[in-house]
Design a protein around this motif. Sequence first.
Motif, PDB file in Angstrom:
ATOM      1  N   GLU A 276       0.830  -1.183   0.000  1.00 20.31           N
ATOM      2  CA  GLU A 276       0.000   0.000   0.000  1.00 20.31           C
ATOM      3  C   GLU A 276       0.870   1.241   0.000  1.00 20.31           C
ATOM      4  O   GLU A 276       2.031   1.205   0.412  1.00 20.31           O
ATOM      5  CB  GLU A 276      -0.931   0.014   1.207  1.00 20.31           C
ATOM      6  N   ILE A 277       0.282   2.333  -0.494  1.00 19.49           N
ATOM      7  CA  ILE A 277       0.959   3.622  -0.550  1.00 19.49           C
ATOM      8  C   ILE A 277       0.128   4.602   0.268  1.00 19.49           C
ATOM      9  O   ILE A 277      -1.073   4.735   0.059  1.00 19.49           O
ATOM     10  CB  ILE A 277       1.104   4.119  -1.995  1.00 19.49           C
ATOM     11  N   THR A 278       0.766   5.308   1.201  1.00 21.22           N
ATOM     12  CA  THR A 278       0.048   6.213   2.091  1.00 21.22           C
ATOM     13  C   THR A 278       0.657   7.602   2.023  1.00 21.22           C
ATOM     14  O   THR A 278       1.850   7.770   2.289  1.00 21.22           O
ATOM     15  CB  THR A 278       0.093   5.714   3.541  1.00 21.22           C
ATOM     16  N   ALA A 279      -0.161   8.581   1.655  1.00 18.36           N
ATOM     17  CA  ALA A 279       0.245   9.987   1.677  1.00 18.36           C
ATOM     18  C   ALA A 279      -0.244  10.609   2.972  1.00 18.36           C
ATOM     19  O   ALA A 279      -1.372  10.353   3.412  1.00 18.36           O
ATOM     20  CB  ALA A 279      -0.324  10.725   0.474  1.00 18.36           C
ATOM     21  N   ALA A 315       4.375  13.772   3.364  1.00 18.86           N
ATOM     22  CA  ALA A 315       5.208  12.576   3.250  1.00 18.86           C
ATOM     23  C   ALA A 315       4.436  11.503   2.504  1.00 18.86           C
ATOM     24  O   ALA A 315       3.204  11.532   2.432  1.00 18.86           O
ATOM     25  CB  ALA A 315       5.606  12.069   4.636  1.00 18.86           C
ATOM     26  N   VAL A 316       5.171  10.549   1.944  1.00 20.75           N
ATOM     27  CA  VAL A 316       4.550   9.398   1.295  1.00 20.75           C
ATOM     28  C   VAL A 316       5.292   8.140   1.729  1.00 20.75           C
ATOM     29  O   VAL A 316       6.522   8.129   1.812  1.00 20.75           O
ATOM     30  CB  VAL A 316       4.550   9.538  -0.247  1.00 20.75           C
ATOM     31  N   ASN A 317       4.524   7.109   2.056  1.00 21.59           N
ATOM     32  CA  ASN A 317       5.090   5.851   2.534  1.00 21.59           C
ATOM     33  C   ASN A 317       4.732   4.723   1.577  1.00 21.59           C
ATOM     34  O   ASN A 317       3.583   4.596   1.145  1.00 21.59           O
ATOM     35  CB  ASN A 317       4.563   5.521   3.931  1.00 21.59           C
ATOM     36  N   PHE A 318       5.730   3.909   1.238  1.00 22.63           N
ATOM     37  CA  PHE A 318       5.536   2.725   0.407  1.00 22.63           C
ATOM     38  C   PHE A 318       5.793   1.498   1.281  1.00 22.63           C
ATOM     39  O   PHE A 318       6.860   1.370   1.891  1.00 22.63           O
ATOM     40  CB  PHE A 318       6.506   2.718  -0.771  1.00 22.63           C
ATOM     41  N   LYS A 319       4.819   0.591   1.318  1.00 23.21           N
ATOM     42  CA  LYS A 319       4.937  -0.550   2.217  1.00 23.21           C
ATOM     43  C   LYS A 319       4.468  -1.801   1.484  1.00 23.21           C
ATOM     44  O   LYS A 319       3.471  -1.784   0.753  1.00 23.21           O
ATOM     45  CB  LYS A 319       4.090  -0.308   3.464  1.00 23.21           C
ATOM     46  N   GLY A 320       5.208  -2.900   1.645  1.00 29.41           N
ATOM     47  CA  GLY A 320       4.826  -4.137   0.991  1.00 29.41           C
ATOM     48  C   GLY A 320       5.609  -5.329   1.496  1.00 29.41           C
ATOM     49  O   GLY A 320       6.459  -5.220   2.381  1.00 29.41           O
ATOM     50  N   GLY A 443      -9.366   8.783   5.510  1.00 31.31           N
ATOM     51  CA  GLY A 443      -8.388   8.323   6.487  1.00 31.31           C
ATOM     52  C   GLY A 443      -7.239   7.614   5.824  1.00 31.31           C
ATOM     53  O   GLY A 443      -6.870   7.874   4.704  1.00 31.31           O
ATOM     54  N   SER A 444      -6.630   6.672   6.538  1.00 33.68           N
ATOM     55  CA  SER A 444      -5.408   6.023   6.083  1.00 33.68           C
ATOM     56  C   SER A 444      -5.633   4.632   5.545  1.00 33.68           C
ATOM     57  O   SER A 444      -4.689   3.917   5.259  1.00 33.68           O
ATOM     58  CB  SER A 444      -4.394   5.950   7.241  1.00 33.68           C
ATOM     59  N   GLY A 445      -6.867   4.232   5.363  1.00 31.41           N
ATOM     60  CA  GLY A 445      -7.108   2.867   4.923  1.00 31.41           C
ATOM     61  C   GLY A 445      -7.843   2.792   3.608  1.00 31.41           C
ATOM     62  O   GLY A 445      -8.645   1.893   3.390  1.00 31.41           O
ATOM     63  N   THR A 446      -7.626   3.759   2.725  1.00 28.38           N
ATOM     64  CA  THR A 446      -8.351   3.787   1.472  1.00 28.38           C
ATOM     65  C   THR A 446      -7.775   2.821   0.467  1.00 28.38           C
ATOM     66  O   THR A 446      -6.661   2.351   0.590  1.00 28.38           O
ATOM     67  CB  THR A 446      -8.341   5.200   0.868  1.00 28.38           C
ATOM     68  N   THR A 447      -8.554   2.535  -0.555  1.00 25.63           N
ATOM     69  CA  THR A 447      -8.106   1.681  -1.648  1.00 25.63           C
ATOM     70  C   THR A 447      -8.185   2.466  -2.943  1.00 25.63           C
ATOM     71  O   THR A 447      -9.241   2.926  -3.325  1.00 25.63           O
ATOM     72  CB  THR A 447      -9.004   0.440  -1.774  1.00 25.63           C
ATOM     73  N   GLY A 448      -7.063   2.633  -3.605  1.00 29.40           N
ATOM     74  CA  GLY A 448      -7.064   3.385  -4.851  1.00 29.40           C
ATOM     75  C   GLY A 448      -6.789   4.856  -4.636  1.00 29.40           C
ATOM     76  O   GLY A 448      -6.075   5.472  -5.394  1.00 29.40           O
ATOM     77  N   THR A 450      -8.290   8.920  -3.749  1.00 31.26           N
ATOM     78  CA  THR A 450      -9.007   9.882  -4.569  1.00 31.26           C
ATOM     79  C   THR A 450      -8.413  11.268  -4.446  1.00 31.26           C
ATOM     80  O   THR A 450      -9.089  12.267  -4.471  1.00 31.26           O
ATOM     81  CB  THR A 450     -10.492   9.939  -4.140  1.00 31.26           C
ATOM     82  N   GLY A 451      -7.110  11.340  -4.312  1.00 31.68           N
ATOM     83  CA  GLY A 451      -6.476  12.635  -4.205  1.00 31.68           C
ATOM     84  C   GLY A 451      -6.478  13.200  -2.806  1.00 31.68           C
ATOM     85  O   GLY A 451      -6.141  14.348  -2.603  1.00 31.68           O
ATOM     86  N   THR A 452      -6.855  12.422  -1.832  1.00 26.94           N
ATOM     87  CA  THR A 452      -6.841  12.855  -0.444  1.00 26.94           C
ATOM     88  C   THR A 452      -5.807  12.070   0.310  1.00 26.94           C
ATOM     89  O   THR A 452      -5.282  11.068  -0.163  1.00 26.94           O
ATOM     90  CB  THR A 452      -8.212  12.642   0.217  1.00 26.94           C
ATOM     91  N   THR A 453      -5.522  12.544   1.519  1.00 31.40           N
ATOM     92  CA  THR A 453      -4.583  11.808   2.348  1.00 31.40           C
ATOM     93  C   THR A 453      -5.130  10.408   2.590  1.00 31.40           C
ATOM     94  O   THR A 453      -6.253  10.236   3.014  1.00 31.40           O
ATOM     95  CB  THR A 453      -4.373  12.523   3.682  1.00 31.40           C
TER      96      THR A 453
END
Length: 500
Positions: A276-279, A315-320, A443-448, A450-453
């Motif tokens: 997942e990628i989290t902004a 910030a942006v986080n890449f996790k896998g 929030g922080s658990g979205t899928t895909g 939509t331009g939001t955090t």
Amino acid sequence: MPVRSSRRRPLALAAAVATATTIGATALALTGATSAAAAEVPLSGYELTWGIKQSYRSYVTGMAAGTFTATAGASQAADNGAFTFTDGAGTYDSTAHTLALGFQGALKIESKLHGFDITLTDVRFDSATAEITADVTKSGTTTQDVPLADVTVTRAMTDMETKLTKEAADVLGSAGYEGAAGDPLTLTQTTQTQSPTPTATASDSASPSSTPSATASESASPSASASASPSASTTASPSATATEPATAGAIADGTLGWGVKESFRTYVVGTVAKGEITASGGATQASGNGAFTFPDATGAYDTEAATLSAAFEGAVNFKGHEANGEYGLDLTLSDLKVSLAKGKGKLTADVTSLGEKSEDVVLADLKASSAALTVTDDVIEADDVTATLTEAGAKAFGGFYTVGTALDPVDLAVAVTDDATLPTGGGSASPSTGGSGTGTGTGSGTTGGTGTTGSTTGGTGALASTGSDTPVAALGAAAALTAAAGAGTVFAMRRRRTQA
């Protein structure tokens, strides 16, 4: 040496790996590997450095009073150092994430005192079988593809541990070498640095033969404007600039649009990393696993000097590669900064990988389409600024891509007054074609996203596999997991090339 024709031999490759074994900052997992026949990408321009074993080199040149002679493209480092074989070429399997390379060069090992004469040619490295081989000529007899060492393949592919084989012990003339630690092995890709185009500065300076009567704005020769600003706004009349508004000052606001690299985003949320990628912190990601926007710029600009320095929030986080609650890939980029000077510059960020933070890492070299910075409606814009991965950036990504790889372009917009209106779009409104998935940004658990955090998960895709996107330093990681997993599917890979 007699002429040989190309042939093929089977190599074993594990078809699947159940969990992502920890082998580096961004461990790879193989899932559902298929036939490599349709996924081979040609590679070229590699070097392999290996010293066989330091104590063996000391024995040859010492007690045995012998010599090492590297020819035909091979070389030896000073002070009886390691050997380098050049012009490596072969294939990368984009499905299995493995590579097989053959190198130019010959190494002759000779001692008249102890009576041996050995020549190594056609040195090869195969990340699928995790071994180094060579054709060995000894006592006038040539044996092809002799396995000399088993290699502990790592993502960085530098200083990889080697263990000498029984065959190597036979070649070197001592049974004690079997299973002994060999010298570390390093595989690198030689990259070409593009020279600046001749036209890049042609418009900035006039020919020495320019007429002396040219105005300051028409001539950039040292004699004509030694004390003048390099900006084209300089005029022949001093009074013309006296009433002009300031051309330098503090940045009031701004945004940075950057996707890091589309293929990397696709890989993270795809079927391999399953991540997942989290902004966060004000940063946003465009829908469809798109690019990121970092807001709230601060810094300074000078349009006459054509310089700009800006820092951005978010910030942006890449996790896998999750296994038992732990991640093999956990990379965060924060505190992004951009600096430009006459169209060239740097992009830096704080990099946190698996909990270890490095500040102000220069991730990319930047080059804008224009050397000038122009204020329009109190906003300075620089779109589609090319970004090229630096050596420090390659290390920050755990060797996922090679130095010089093209990253996603950068879109920059900064306001020079508090009431300026920044353009919309850019990084936050331009969906990427990488990845897939839909959902809402809550929030922080979205899928895909939509331009939001929030975070992007799921989607499809795999590690980039063609051109400069080939993650050279990461290729061996899959092979390391393969070796740990054990036996698997047998497939055929091209192993030899025609050679005299």
